[in-house]
Design a protein around this motif. Structure first.
Motif, PDB file in Angstrom:
ATOM      1  N   THR A 146       0.514  -1.393  -0.048  1.00 12.91           N
ATOM      2  CA  THR A 146      -0.453   0.210  -0.010  1.00 12.91           C
ATOM      3  C   THR A 146       1.097   1.346  -0.163  1.00 12.91           C
ATOM      4  OG1 THR A 146       0.170  -0.004   2.507  1.00 12.91           O
ATOM      5  CG2 THR A 146      -1.992  -0.819   0.509  1.00 12.91           C
ATOM      6  N   THR A 156     -10.404  -3.259  -4.073  1.00 11.66           N
ATOM      7  CA  THR A 156     -10.559  -3.921  -2.104  1.00 11.66           C
ATOM      8  C   THR A 156     -10.354  -5.509  -2.364  1.00 11.66           C
ATOM      9  OG1 THR A 156     -13.386  -4.601  -2.964  1.00 11.66           O
ATOM     10  CG2 THR A 156     -12.925  -2.461  -2.233  1.00 11.66           C
ATOM     11  N   VAL A 185      -8.192  -4.085   1.056  1.00 11.35           N
ATOM     12  CA  VAL A 185      -8.572  -2.840   1.850  1.00 11.35           C
ATOM     13  C   VAL A 185      -9.809  -2.460   1.581  1.00 11.35           C
ATOM     14  CG1 VAL A 185      -7.534  -0.597   0.949  1.00 11.35           C
ATOM     15  CG2 VAL A 185      -5.758  -2.325   1.258  1.00 11.35           C
ATOM     16  N   THR A 186     -10.485  -2.100   2.364  1.00  9.65           N
ATOM     17  CA  THR A 186     -11.506  -1.037   2.316  1.00  9.65           C
ATOM     18  C   THR A 186     -11.772  -0.464   1.738  1.00  9.65           C
ATOM     19  OG1 THR A 186     -11.851   0.176   4.039  1.00  9.65           O
ATOM     20  CG2 THR A 186     -12.207  -2.156   4.843  1.00  9.65           C
ATOM     21  N   GLY A 198     -10.513   2.366   3.316  1.00 11.52           N
ATOM     22  CA  GLY A 198      -8.934   2.839   2.978  1.00 11.52           C
ATOM     23  C   GLY A 198      -8.394   3.345   1.569  1.00 11.52           C
ATOM     24  N   ARG A 245      -9.214   6.867   0.830  1.00 13.51           N
ATOM     25  CA  ARG A 245      -8.547   7.699   2.379  1.00 13.51           C
ATOM     26  C   ARG A 245      -6.481   7.571   1.141  1.00 13.51           C
ATOM     27  NH1 ARG A 245      -8.693   5.212   6.086  1.00 13.51           N
ATOM     28  NH2 ARG A 245      -7.255   3.996   5.906  1.00 13.51           N
TER      29      ARG A 245
END
Length: 411
Positions: free
Chosen positions: A311, A328, A346-347, A350, A353
């Motif tokens: 990430t 996701t 990863v939502t 997320g 963001r």
């Protein structure tokens, strides 16, 4: 085709720490196509920040400030495989410990348990020694029966070529039957590096470069969109990385249909190379993303695939030419079995963001790059379609025409 745009382009040159980059920067500012020699320089210059700035200027020109993501789910129905690739930690021989073939009940349970907001199932599998094409048709039909609305991004070109060999059917017939069963698009993996030397040494048990490219040409000619990848940082040379990019660029000129390019760093753990090879550094990964954006002037998007980059590097890559961060995912086996320490999920919050912190505008998309909510494109300064290079524009239009128009999401 020699320019990034069908309209005149002029941009100021960035300050250069390596003067050898000046001609390349001038080409980028004018919107001219880069040569193989330019690509090799991009992969060898110590001035990575300039390479990144140049790639980011192309991203801005082609995509504005939008960074795309989707709500998707990976599904690997089987990892039994006869290909015998040296770089693979995913595959198992028939009867070997750690192998699986999911039952119809398991598959339908996974699909039935998806969030209503999931728009894509991404499924790739091993080259199973026994399953006929009819099994894969049934596989697609059963997923569609549970979720008729979902897009099935299914199978690599290497898998399609395996079905062609296994069932002694023309590639076009294979694709026609799979599309009738629910296939929406092809995944981009399966050839790793489009160079015969690498094919012979690393994965002689599956299709080579020309067969892989021919599957994609056939799919594009049928109106089936696809993506493309590179598996880098193993035995390939820098010159061979450039050759891979040039062959993809030429293929897109000839038969547009690639929606995105996905650089995949090789993860050596649990493979033949586990004690022989070191994982790629963030420096190498960012350079590959940026070089791809600069060389692939006719590809709509370059992905920062967080699952393979991690990430942190994926977020930085949004300033090195990437305009997509994938989705996701929810569950993934291939890279994690090879040692990826990225999270399984990863939502959506997320992902958004990550994009916003990088100074970009998050846009949820479907598989073929249509925004789920058109309002998210406002403020992203995305250029008009007519301002884009011809082959890039044609690839997007072909993808958009491959499905009925979207119904606008309300939430």
């Amino acid at each position: 085709m020699t320019t990034l745009s069908d309209r005149p382009v002029s941009q100021p040159l960035p300050r250069l720490a390596d003067p050898r980059l000046e001609p390349v920067a001038a080409k980028v500012a004018r919107g001219e196509r880069l040569s193989a020699a330019d690509g090799l320089l991009l992969l060898t210059t110590p001035d990575l920040l300039t390479v990144g700035r140049l790639a980011d200027s192309v991203r801005q020109r082609l995509c504005g400030d939008a960074v795309f993501y989707n709500v998707n789910r990976h599904l690997n129905a089987t990892n039994y495989c006869v290909a015998g690739c040296k770089f693979c930690a995913f595959a198992r021989k028939a009867g070997e410990e750690g192998g699986w073939l999911k039952s119809w009940q398991e598959i339908e349970g996974i699909v039935g348990g998806l969030s209503p907001r999931t728009t894509e199932i991404h499924t790739v599998n091993g080259h199973h020694p026994d399953l006929p094409l009819s099994w894969y048709e049934e596989y697609l039909r059963r997923m569609k029966a549970v979720r008729p609305d979902i897009h099935l991004k299914a199978f690599t070109a290497a898998e399609i070529h395996w079905f062609h060999e296994h069932d002694s059917l023309p590639v076009q017939t294979v694709l026609e039957r799979l599309r009738a069963a629910g296939l929406g698009s092809l995944s981009g993996g399966g050839c790793e590096v489009l160079v015969e030397r690498v094919h012979r040494k690393m994965f002689p048990g599956k299709c080579g470069a020309e067969e892989w490219l021919e599957v994609h040409r056939t799919a594009h000619g049928m109106g089936i969109p696809t993506t493309a990848t590179i598996l880098f940082n193993h035995i390939e040379t820098l010159e061979e990385r450039v050759e891979h990019l040039v062959r993809l660029r030429d293929a897109q000129d000839e038969a547009p249909g690639f929606m995105a390019f996905v650089p995949l760093p090789f993860h050596p753990e649990n493979t033949f190379f586990a004690k022989r090879w070191r994982p790629a550094t963030g420096y190498t990964e960012l350079r590959m993303v940026a070089t791809a954006r600069l060389m692939l002037d006719n590809f709509p998007h370059v992905k920062a695939y967080w699952l393979t980059l991690g990430t942190e590097i994926a977020q930085i890559a949004l300033s090195f030419g990437a305009s997509d961060i994938d989705g996701t995912v929810e569950e993934e086996h291939i890279m994690h079995m090879a040692g990826s320490d990225a999270p399984q999920l990863v939502t959506e919050a997320g992902l958004r963001r990550m994009i916003e912190e990088a100074g970009r505008v998050p846009v949820e998309r479907d598989t073929i790059y249509r925004p789920v909510r058109a309002a998210e494109m406002q403020g992203a300064t995305v250029p008009p379609l007519d301002d884009l290079p011809a082959a890039l524009r044609d690839a997007l239009l072909m993808a958009w025409r491959s499905e009925p128009p979207r119904v606008e999401a309300t939430a």
